[in-house]
Design a protein around this motif. Structure first.
Motif, mmCIF file in Angstrom:
data_model
loop_
_atom_site.group_PDB
_atom_site.id
_atom_site.type_symbol
_atom_site.label_atom_id
_atom_site.label_comp_id
_atom_site.label_asym_id
_atom_site.label_seq_id
_atom_site.Cartn_x
_atom_site.Cartn_y
_atom_site.Cartn_z
ATOM 1 N N TRP A 1 4.302 2.962 6.088
ATOM 2 C CA TRP A 1 5.838 2.619 5.435
ATOM 3 C C TRP A 1 5.761 4.426 4.717
ATOM 4 O O TRP A 1 7.193 4.595 5.047
ATOM 5 C CB TRP A 1 5.631 1.208 5.357
ATOM 6 N N PHE A 2 4.793 4.063 3.811
ATOM 7 C CA PHE A 2 5.214 4.861 2.619
ATOM 8 C C PHE A 2 5.185 6.193 2.963
ATOM 9 O O PHE A 2 6.123 7.212 2.212
ATOM 10 C CB PHE A 2 4.471 4.680 1.606
ATOM 11 N N ALA A 3 4.908 6.390 3.823
ATOM 12 C CA ALA A 3 4.617 8.072 4.535
ATOM 13 C C ALA A 3 5.584 8.849 5.154
ATOM 14 O O ALA A 3 5.866 9.322 4.714
ATOM 15 C CB ALA A 3 3.191 8.393 5.782
ATOM 16 N N ALA A 4 6.750 7.571 5.932
ATOM 17 C CA ALA A 4 7.855 7.664 6.483
ATOM 18 C C ALA A 4 9.373 8.048 5.610
ATOM 19 O O ALA A 4 9.660 8.900 5.577
ATOM 20 C CB ALA A 4 8.143 6.844 7.327
ATOM 21 N N MET A 5 8.855 7.677 4.137
ATOM 22 C CA MET A 5 9.741 8.013 2.953
ATOM 23 C C MET A 5 9.500 8.942 2.910
ATOM 24 O O MET A 5 10.522 9.635 2.180
ATOM 25 C CB MET A 5 9.766 6.570 2.314
ATOM 26 N N ARG A 6 8.330 8.849 2.405
ATOM 27 C CA ARG A 6 7.690 10.362 2.264
ATOM 28 C C ARG A 6 8.878 11.640 2.802
ATOM 29 O O ARG A 6 8.908 12.694 1.869
ATOM 30 C CB ARG A 6 6.497 10.551 1.632
ATOM 31 N N ALA A 7 8.672 11.459 4.289
ATOM 32 C CA ALA A 7 8.923 12.278 5.366
ATOM 33 C C ALA A 7 9.782 12.275 4.853
ATOM 34 O O ALA A 7 10.497 13.814 5.190
ATOM 35 C CB ALA A 7 7.906 11.891 6.438
ATOM 36 N N ALA A 8 10.606 11.771 4.965
ATOM 37 C CA ALA A 8 12.963 11.233 4.266
ATOM 38 C C ALA A 8 12.843 12.491 3.790
ATOM 39 O O ALA A 8 13.732 13.507 3.440
ATOM 40 C CB ALA A 8 12.881 10.638 5.131
ATOM 41 N N VAL A 9 12.053 12.277 2.241
ATOM 42 C CA VAL A 9 12.482 12.456 1.329
ATOM 43 C C VAL A 9 12.189 14.172 1.219
ATOM 44 O O VAL A 9 13.085 15.393 1.215
ATOM 45 C CB VAL A 9 12.087 12.492 -0.014
ATOM 46 N N LEU A 10 11.038 14.785 1.485
ATOM 47 C CA LEU A 10 10.589 15.734 2.359
ATOM 48 C C LEU A 10 11.580 17.183 2.787
ATOM 49 O O LEU A 10 12.165 18.195 2.181
ATOM 50 C CB LEU A 10 8.980 16.280 2.094
ATOM 51 N N SER B 1 1.094 -1.025 0.174
ATOM 52 C CA SER B 1 -0.009 0.023 0.088
ATOM 53 C C SER B 1 0.840 0.999 0.285
ATOM 54 O O SER B 1 1.659 1.109 0.463
ATOM 55 C CB SER B 1 -0.799 0.122 0.950
ATOM 56 N N GLN B 2 0.843 2.082 -0.968
ATOM 57 C CA GLN B 2 0.807 3.669 -0.643
ATOM 58 C C GLN B 2 0.231 4.111 0.186
ATOM 59 O O GLN B 2 0.985 5.367 0.821
ATOM 60 C CB GLN B 2 0.662 4.205 -2.194
ATOM 61 N N ARG C 1 16.180 6.514 11.164
ATOM 62 C CA ARG C 1 16.030 6.748 12.693
ATOM 63 C C ARG C 1 15.237 6.957 13.010
ATOM 64 O O ARG C 1 14.666 6.832 14.123
ATOM 65 C CB ARG C 1 17.116 8.212 12.958
ATOM 66 N N ALA C 2 13.978 7.792 11.983
ATOM 67 C CA ALA C 2 12.806 8.530 12.297
ATOM 68 C C ALA C 2 12.111 7.374 12.021
ATOM 69 O O ALA C 2 10.678 7.164 12.957
ATOM 70 C CB ALA C 2 12.608 9.367 11.883
ATOM 71 N N VAL C 3 11.939 6.016 11.161
ATOM 72 C CA VAL C 3 10.753 5.514 10.870
ATOM 73 C C VAL C 3 10.081 4.939 12.411
ATOM 74 O O VAL C 3 10.729 4.586 13.227
ATOM 75 C CB VAL C 3 11.589 4.368 9.736
#
Length: 439
Positions: free
Chosen positions: A357-366, A352-353, A437-439
């Motif tokens: 998990w996906f939200a954490a990746m997006r947040a790290a990129v941003l 699922s997007q 670190r944050a996930v």
């Protein structure tokens, strides 16, 4: 020396280990690099473990305990093997690990010793500053991804599933690479696709039999004739559009960011939407339908002899949700005169997007690139994710690379003069460390 290297310098260091994977169990050997990675980690105070189905095919694993061990852990995996290189075609020696003109050059610099280096650099960084991640983080430097994983992830999952106990999600290739695109108004859109799905593999081995005879006296129904007819049907089959959730989101969200509207109800609308995506449309174009391509032919031994047996191999990829239905179509296309077997079939993966998990990746990129547009996508090929998914682990492609300030881009993957920008590797490591670190 290695402890003070930047992630890009570590990448170059690891490129100097020839870990060419020739397939069918033949490899230059990943063990020497595994020993070096384990040495670096041990010198930093860790206790990595090495696992090998046979001496030359070693993988390295390290579990870093988190603050809250009741939470599901995460797996970060990067493969140490590379595809072979043809040195005579390169402008630099493929295993020199040269850093020049703002690039790390060499076989595997993008696929994927950049990620291998970022993982090592992250572990070293944590050891130096005493970082304890929120949850358990398992780093895995794994052999044999460039073939079938029988000596790497597949073997580990089958023989040592305990290594992945408590893991909720896995992150590896291929996703997180920053791609600049031009919008309809001429502005630049910084696109960061993250893989949430992969097409499945239903590779086939075909075998046709007929009566041997003299080449000057051709007879109908020869093995070669039967094989060629079956292969041609597979090659020319027009697979229908089958757009899954991840692919639909990738196409629509990317087009929206570029300022385009889309209509995905028919082939023409899909083709237009993909064309509007520029280079981001390349992967979209191979994930809107299944594919079947004959890649190997074997028959005969002498020009004047009609062979009694002919064989072929066919690369078949199926989109998520079509694993069983694709097999039924393949059987019909092959027909009754040719037998076939599937070569190490692997089901498509899709996660699922909308997950945390996906939200954490997006947040790290941003946090690193605030103006980025982060979108989900489906890989056209496959990775070790298929092995880890068998354990119920959610799998994503996230091996981040940031934009190079002078516009350099990765190039040469599986080809000539493979290279990755130094700044992209160093920036990607900062995103990876922050995310873990944050996930």
């Amino acid at each position: 020396m290695t402890a003070s290297m930047t992630p890009a310098e570590l990448c170059a260091h690891f490129v100097r280990y020839d870990t060419s994977n020739y397939g069918e169990g033949k490899s230059a050997g990943e063990t020497e690099l595994a020993i070096e990675i384990a040495r670096i980690l041990t010198d930093a105070g860790y206790s990595p473990e090495m696992y090998a189905p046979e001496p030359s095919r070693t993988s390295v694993i390290l579990r870093v305990p988190g603050r809250d061990r009741s939470k599901p852990g995460v797996l970060v995996h990067g493969h140490t093997d590379v595809v072979p290189a043809e040195p005579e075609q390169w402008s630099v020696p493929p295993f020199e690990g040269r850093i020049a003109d703002g690039y790390v050059y060499g076989r595997g610099s993008v696929d994927m010793k950049d990620m291998v280096a970022m993982m090592v650099a992250t572990a070293l960084e944590w050891a130096a500053d005493g970082t304890v991640p929120e949850r358990d983080v398992v780093f895995l430097w794994v052999a044999d991804e460039e073939d079938r994983g029988d000596w790497g992830a597949g073997w580990l999952v089958q023989e040592h599933p305990e290594l992945f106990a408590g893991i909720g999600a896995a992150f590896g290739e291929s996703g997180g690479h920053t791609t600049p695109l031009t919008a309809v108004d001429g502005s630049t859109v910084t696109l960061v696709p993250i893989a949430v799905a992969e097409r499945g593999t239903l590779h086939m081995r075909l075998r046709a039999e007929g009566i041997s005879g003299h080449g000057s006296r051709p007879a109908p129904g020869s093995a070669i004739s039967k094989l060629i007819a079956a292969a041609q049907r597979l090659n020319e089959h027009q697979w229908p559009l089958q757009i899954g959730e991840a692919v639909r989101a990738y196409i629509t969200e990317t087009n929206s960011a570029l300022g385009y509207e889309v209509d995905l109800t028919d082939d023409a609308g899909v083709a237009k939407a993909i064309d509007q995506m520029g280079e981001a449309g390349l992967v979209a174009g191979v994930t809107v339908r299944c594919s079947s391509t004959t890649t190997v032919l074997n028959a005969g031994y002498k020009v004047n002899v009609i062979p009694g047996v002919a064989e072929a191999e066919v690369d078949v990829r199926c989109v998520p949700g079509t694993f069983e239905s694709t097999q039924a179509v393949l059987a019909e296309l092959v027909g009754s005169e040719v037998s076939y077997t599937f070569i190490d079939p692997g089901e498509p993966t899709e996660f699922s997007q909308h997950s945390p998990w996906f939200a954490a990746m997006r947040a790290a990129v941003l946090r690193s690139q605030p103006n980025s547009v982060v979108v989900p996508y489906c890989m056209g090929g496959g990775t070790d994710a298929k092995s880890f998914a068998k354990l119920g682990i959610e799998c994503f492609g996230f091996a981040p690379l940031t934009i190079d300030p002078e516009g350099r881009r990765t190039a040469g993957v599986h080809g000539v003069d493979e290279r990755v920008p130094v700044a992209s590797v160093n920036g990607g490591q900062r995103i990876l460390s922050d995310f873990l670190r944050a996930v």
